[in-house]
Design an enzyme around this catalytic site. Structure first.
Site, short mmCIF file in Angstrom:
data_model
loop_
_atom_site.label_atom_id
_atom_site.label_comp_id
_atom_site.label_asym_id
_atom_site.label_seq_id
_atom_site.Cartn_x
_atom_site.Cartn_y
_atom_site.Cartn_z
N HIS A 56 0.94 -1.06 0.32
CA HIS A 56 -0.22 -0.37 -0.30
C HIS A 56 0.76 1.35 -0.14
O HIS A 56 1.71 1.69 1.32
CB HIS A 56 -1.28 0.10 1.14
CG HIS A 56 -1.93 1.51 1.01
ND1 HIS A 56 -2.10 1.82 2.39
CD2 HIS A 56 -2.28 1.52 0.40
CE1 HIS A 56 -2.99 2.97 2.45
NE2 HIS A 56 -3.32 1.86 1.23
N ASP A 104 6.76 5.05 -21.16
CA ASP A 104 6.79 4.54 -23.03
C ASP A 104 8.72 4.86 -22.94
O ASP A 104 9.04 5.04 -22.03
CB ASP A 104 6.52 5.95 -24.23
CG ASP A 104 7.14 7.63 -23.48
OD1 ASP A 104 8.28 7.12 -23.01
OD2 ASP A 104 6.27 7.90 -24.01
N HIS A 155 5.29 17.52 -17.05
CA HIS A 155 5.88 16.79 -17.65
C HIS A 155 7.31 16.65 -16.25
O HIS A 155 7.40 15.69 -16.28
CB HIS A 155 6.68 16.40 -18.92
CG HIS A 155 6.83 15.05 -19.54
ND1 HIS A 155 6.75 13.90 -18.61
CD2 HIS A 155 8.20 15.13 -19.36
CE1 HIS A 155 7.52 13.31 -19.27
NE2 HIS A 155 8.14 13.98 -20.20
N TYR A 160 4.56 11.07 -24.31
CA TYR A 160 3.35 11.75 -22.80
C TYR A 160 3.10 9.73 -22.52
O TYR A 160 1.82 10.12 -22.13
CB TYR A 160 2.96 12.82 -22.63
CG TYR A 160 3.35 13.97 -23.29
CD1 TYR A 160 4.48 13.83 -22.24
CD2 TYR A 160 3.97 14.45 -25.01
CE1 TYR A 160 5.19 15.23 -22.66
CE2 TYR A 160 4.30 15.42 -24.44
CZ TYR A 160 5.41 16.22 -23.54
OH TYR A 160 6.24 16.92 -23.58
N ALA A 161 3.54 8.70 -22.95
CA ALA A 161 2.29 7.59 -22.55
C ALA A 161 2.86 7.04 -21.48
O ALA A 161 3.35 5.88 -21.44
CB ALA A 161 2.67 6.58 -23.59
N ASN A 162 2.97 8.10 -20.51
CA ASN A 162 2.99 8.06 -19.22
C ASN A 162 2.18 7.39 -18.37
O ASN A 162 1.63 9.18 -17.15
CB ASN A 162 4.58 8.77 -18.52
CG ASN A 162 5.72 8.82 -19.73
OD1 ASN A 162 6.35 7.71 -20.16
ND2 ASN A 162 5.77 9.97 -19.88
#
Length: 129
Positions: A20, A28, A96, A118-120
């Site tokens: 947790h 990416d 970013h 930006y595929a994060n």
């Protein structure tokens, strides 16, 4: 042998160690990987595996209490932005550079082969009870 779920032994083992509040960066191929967190690099070729495929597999295995992404994704990668909005209705968007700074506190980094910008997403683990 496992017959379902995440078959990659390094990733499956790393996921089993999470608790947790731990953070997981799913990124990416171009995201700078911070020093410190354990890294499972799944990138094979440009686009393989995709951010969407890896995220879907992780969400099948993990309880997520929050998610953070870069606001730049909305303009630079609308497809990833839609996916993130569908998966995380309360998605927090930050610059970013802030996402990169936050990722230094991740316990695990899962690098995909995604070749679109930006595929994060930085995931915060929850509990199942």
């Amino acid at each position: 042998m496992k017959k379902a779920g995440i078959l990659n032994r390094h990733l499956a083992g790393a996921l089993a160690e999470l608790g947790h509040g731990d953070r997981v960066l799913v990124c990416d191929a171009g995201m700078p990987v911070p020093a410190g967190p354990r890294v499972v690099d799944l990138a094979f070729r440009a686009g393989i595996p995709s951010f969407a495929d890896v995220l879907e597999g992780l969400l099948d295995e993990l309880v997520i209490e929050s998610a953070t992404a870069a606001h730049e994704v909305r303009e630079a990668n609308p497809e990833a932005a839609r996916l993130l909005a569908e998966c995380f209705p309360d998605l927090e968007l930050v610059a970013h550079d802030e996402l990169k700074a936050l990722s230094a506190g991740a316990r695990l980094v899962v690098r995909t082969g995604e070749a679109r910008p930006y595929a994060n997403v930085l995931l915060r683990c929850g509990v199942f009870f």
